[in-house]
Design an enzyme around this catalytic site. Structure first.
Site, mmCIF file in Angstrom:
data_model
loop_
_atom_site.group_PDB
_atom_site.id
_atom_site.type_symbol
_atom_site.label_atom_id
_atom_site.label_comp_id
_atom_site.label_asym_id
_atom_site.label_seq_id
_atom_site.Cartn_x
_atom_site.Cartn_y
_atom_site.Cartn_z
ATOM 1 N N ASN A 37 0.809 -1.209 0.000
ATOM 2 C CA ASN A 37 0.000 0.000 0.000
ATOM 3 C C ASN A 37 0.851 1.272 0.000
ATOM 4 O OD1 ASN A 37 -2.291 1.477 -0.034
ATOM 5 N ND2 ASN A 37 -3.003 0.908 2.013
ATOM 6 N N HIS A 122 -14.277 -4.000 11.024
ATOM 7 C CA HIS A 122 -13.845 -2.686 11.487
ATOM 8 C C HIS A 122 -15.048 -1.798 11.779
ATOM 9 C CE1 HIS A 122 -9.506 -2.569 9.665
ATOM 10 N NE2 HIS A 122 -9.778 -3.730 10.209
ATOM 11 N N ARG A 147 -13.460 -4.743 15.643
ATOM 12 C CA ARG A 147 -12.410 -3.785 15.971
ATOM 13 C C ARG A 147 -13.054 -2.424 16.171
ATOM 14 N NH1 ARG A 147 -7.567 -1.411 12.199
ATOM 15 N NH2 ARG A 147 -9.232 0.072 11.655
ATOM 16 N N TYR A 159 -6.590 7.859 12.551
ATOM 17 C CA TYR A 159 -6.577 6.582 11.845
ATOM 18 C C TYR A 159 -7.823 5.753 12.157
ATOM 19 C CZ TYR A 159 -6.136 1.760 10.939
ATOM 20 O OH TYR A 159 -6.427 0.516 10.499
ATOM 21 N N ASP A 210 -6.713 -0.995 17.515
ATOM 22 C CA ASP A 210 -5.435 -0.812 16.829
ATOM 23 C C ASP A 210 -4.853 0.554 17.209
ATOM 24 O OD1 ASP A 210 -4.458 -1.361 13.330
ATOM 25 O OD2 ASP A 210 -3.298 -0.774 15.099
ATOM 26 N N HIS A 212 -1.979 1.505 16.277
ATOM 27 C CA HIS A 212 -1.326 1.903 15.013
ATOM 28 C C HIS A 212 0.023 2.586 15.239
ATOM 29 C CE1 HIS A 212 -1.728 2.631 10.620
ATOM 30 N NE2 HIS A 212 -2.538 1.616 10.737
ATOM 31 N N GLU A 236 -3.515 -3.833 19.404
ATOM 32 C CA GLU A 236 -2.639 -4.035 18.252
ATOM 33 C C GLU A 236 -1.665 -2.879 18.063
ATOM 34 O OE1 GLU A 236 -4.854 -4.554 14.672
ATOM 35 O OE2 GLU A 236 -3.123 -4.223 13.376
ATOM 36 N N GLU A 262 2.037 -6.476 11.366
ATOM 37 C CA GLU A 262 1.566 -6.266 9.984
ATOM 38 C C GLU A 262 2.621 -5.567 9.139
ATOM 39 O OE1 GLU A 262 -1.964 -3.848 10.888
ATOM 40 O OE2 GLU A 262 -1.062 -2.304 9.630
ATOM 41 N N ARG A 283 0.559 -10.818 13.388
ATOM 42 C CA ARG A 283 -0.323 -10.029 12.527
ATOM 43 C C ARG A 283 0.041 -10.075 11.038
ATOM 44 N NH1 ARG A 283 -4.485 -8.402 11.619
ATOM 45 N NH2 ARG A 283 -4.452 -6.144 11.448
ATOM 46 N N HIS A 312 -3.395 -10.238 8.887
ATOM 47 C CA HIS A 312 -3.790 -8.910 8.415
ATOM 48 C C HIS A 312 -4.688 -9.040 7.180
ATOM 49 C CE1 HIS A 312 -2.081 -4.764 6.994
ATOM 50 N NE2 HIS A 312 -3.067 -4.583 7.831
ATOM 51 N N ASP A 316 -6.279 -3.314 1.510
ATOM 52 C CA ASP A 316 -5.090 -3.287 0.651
ATOM 53 C C ASP A 316 -4.414 -4.647 0.526
ATOM 54 O OD1 ASP A 316 -4.708 -1.845 3.347
ATOM 55 O OD2 ASP A 316 -2.674 -2.592 2.981
ATOM 56 N N GLU A 339 -8.656 -10.928 10.092
ATOM 57 C CA GLU A 339 -9.202 -9.592 9.800
ATOM 58 C C GLU A 339 -9.908 -9.653 8.457
ATOM 59 O OE1 GLU A 339 -6.207 -6.591 9.547
ATOM 60 O OE2 GLU A 339 -7.645 -4.956 9.413
ATOM 61 N N TRP A 402 2.349 7.104 11.904
ATOM 62 C CA TRP A 402 0.934 7.090 11.470
ATOM 63 C C TRP A 402 0.372 5.709 11.688
ATOM 64 C CZ3 TRP A 402 -1.687 4.219 7.717
ATOM 65 C CH2 TRP A 402 -3.034 4.611 7.562
HETATM 66 C C1 CS2 Z 1 -4.483 -1.497 9.768
HETATM 67 C C2 CS2 Z 1 -4.360 -1.366 8.290
HETATM 68 O O1 CS2 Z 1 -5.979 -3.230 9.283
HETATM 69 C C3 CS2 Z 1 -5.153 -2.804 10.107
HETATM 70 O O2 CS2 Z 1 -4.841 -3.358 11.162
HETATM 71 O O3 CS2 Z 1 -3.288 -1.359 10.453
HETATM 72 O O4 CS2 Z 1 -5.549 -0.825 7.816
HETATM 73 C C4 CS2 Z 1 -3.223 -0.489 7.813
HETATM 74 O O5 CS2 Z 1 -3.461 0.833 8.201
HETATM 75 C C5 CS2 Z 1 -3.159 -0.562 6.303
HETATM 76 O O6 CS2 Z 1 -3.103 -1.906 5.933
HETATM 77 C C6 CS2 Z 1 -1.944 0.153 5.784
HETATM 78 O O7 CS2 Z 1 -1.826 -0.062 4.401
HETATM 79 MG MG MG Z 2 -3.197 -2.615 12.119
#
Ligand code: CS2
Ligand code: MG
Length: 402
Positions: A37, A122, A147, A159, A210, A212, A236, A262, A283, A312, A316, A339, A402
């Site tokens: 991504n 999500h 989530r 995020y 998450d 993040h 996470e 991830e 992950r 994960h 994407d 997920e 991020w």
């Molecule tokens: C996130 C993702 O799904 C998750 O746990 O961390 O959406 C992540 O932000 C994206 O895969 C980044 O490309």
């Molecule tokens: Mg994540």
């Protein structure tokens, strides 16, 4: 079964996807996901310039030897681009082998270890009412695990809180969008959100969150401890993943289960996290971790320490990468959770898939191979569009994770 052609197909129905398409001398087609991504074109170049030409003429049955050829033979090892490229080749070869054997891929991985894969969706919302509505929507769709992500008072864009049902973090923009962050505001806010969610939805619904990558170790320790009363399924990416020693401190302060990985791409990223039992879930996605061959090794290693999979599966990861995750998840013993962010209708018009989502459980289906098809004509109607993941800045302008 000799590889006759290796094509790199880039398409952007709802978002950019990179797919490796291998064709053999007996007319079989194998697919592998190589989507990274925001950096898709780097993997396209790696595959098209340095991998595809080396594959033509190779015996497609030699999955392990091809993996080692691409890993050790590259000299420059690991990293997200290299391991996504190797993953695409690996998955395409597993797809071909399973098709040649006339069975779904998971049968070659040891067969089914369960009837289906627990999925999580999500839920998000800028406010508690909108968050509750999002959770109810997912429960109505059959999800059994959720989530939870929300806005943070005083921050404009955070995020995981999408403006549409199909949340895709990488915007089709010429430059990364700047989002804002403040860890103390976040830390003050999140425990109350989970207290309210538990009050509304009860004590047993599996809830995930998450972070993040955004907290320091002691901040993550504080959050994990303050969330203990709300019994999360996992917390996470509570700290930047590459600082693996950070989790030693977090682990000393909280029993909230931890998930990370991830952004990892090889077993070497996980070694101390697994051997010191610093995490509870792995992950990684098949697409970013050298494919089925390598992620299966990681999960077998993790299983020796009571650690489970949490593969994960955001938008994407293409339907090809998602299917690979489901075949692997169905077969491994230490499956944890999968997920599952649904792709959009345009994506489904390019990629046909056999997997099902029924009563909260995913299943890869029984079609030979991965069970995924790629319509080249449809793919050609959606050319690549520049897209970047956002960046994060603190109030004083400091660039943050991020
Ligand atoms: C996130 C993702 O799904 C998750 O746990 O961390 O959406 C992540 O932000 C994206 O895969 C980044 O490309
Ligand atoms: Mg994540």
């Amino acid at each position: 079964m000799i590889i006759e052609s290796a094509e790199v197909v880039v398409t952007s129905p709802d978002r950019n996807f990179v797919t490796l398409r291998l064709t053999t001398d007996d007319g079989l087609v194998g697919l592998g996901d190589a989507t990274l991504n925001g950096r898709e074109r780097s993997v396209v170049a790696y595959l098209a310039e340095h991998v595809a030409p080396l594959l033509v003429g190779r015996d497609a049955h030699r999955i392990e030897d091809t993996w080692q050829f691409l890993y050790r033979g590259a000299y420059w090892r690991r990293g997200p681009v290299t391991m996504a490229a190797i993953a695409a080749v690996d998955v395409a070869l597993w797809d071909l082998k399973a098709q040649a054997a006339g069975m779904p891929l998971y049968q070659l991985l040891g067969g089914a270890s369960r009837t289906g894969l627990l999925a999580y969706g999500h839920a998000s919302g800028p406010s508690l009412p909108s968050l509750f509505e999002s959770i109810h929507q997912l429960l109505e769709e059959g999800y059994r695990a959720i989530r939870v992500q929300t806005s943070v008072p005083g921050l404009s864009k955070v995020y995981g809180v999408g403006s549409s049902a199909l949340y895709e973090p990488a915007g089709r923009v010429p430059m990364p969008v700047e989002e804002d962050w403040d860890s103390r505001s976040y830390l003050r806010h999140i425990p109350g959100v989970f207290e309210a969610v538990r009050a509304e939805f009860g004590p047993s619904l599996p809830l995930l969150h998450d972070v993040h990558h955004r907290l320091t170790p002691i901040e993550a320790a504080r959050l994990g401890k303050e969330l203990e009363p709300y019994d999360l399924f996992w917390l996470e990416d509570c700290t930047p993943a590459e600082d693996t020693s950070a989790l030693r401190l977090v682990r000393q302060h909280t029993t909230t289960p931890l998930a990370i990985g991830e952004v990892f791409n090889s077993v070497y990223d996980y070694r101390s996290l697994i051997s010191e039992r610093l995490i509870d879930y792995v992950r990684s996605a098949v697409t970013h971790t050298g494919g089925i061959t390598h992620l299966k090794r990681i999960l077998e290693y993790a299983g020796q320490y009571g650690i489970k999979s949490g593969i994960h599966g955001p938008t994407d990861i293409s339907p090809v990468g998602m299917a690979a995750a489901l075949h692997l998840g169905l077969a491994v013993h230490n499956f944890g959770i999968q997920e599952y962010m649904k792709h959009g209708a345009l994506t489904d018009s390019v990629f046909s898939q056999s997997f099902t989502f029924t009563d909260g459980l995913l299943h890869p289906g029984s079609a030979p191979g991965l069970g995924v098809g790629l319509d080249l004509d449809a793919a050609g109607r959606f050319p690549y569009q520049t897209a970047y993941l956002p960046i994060n800045r603190l109030k004083d302008g400091t660039l943050h994770d991020w």
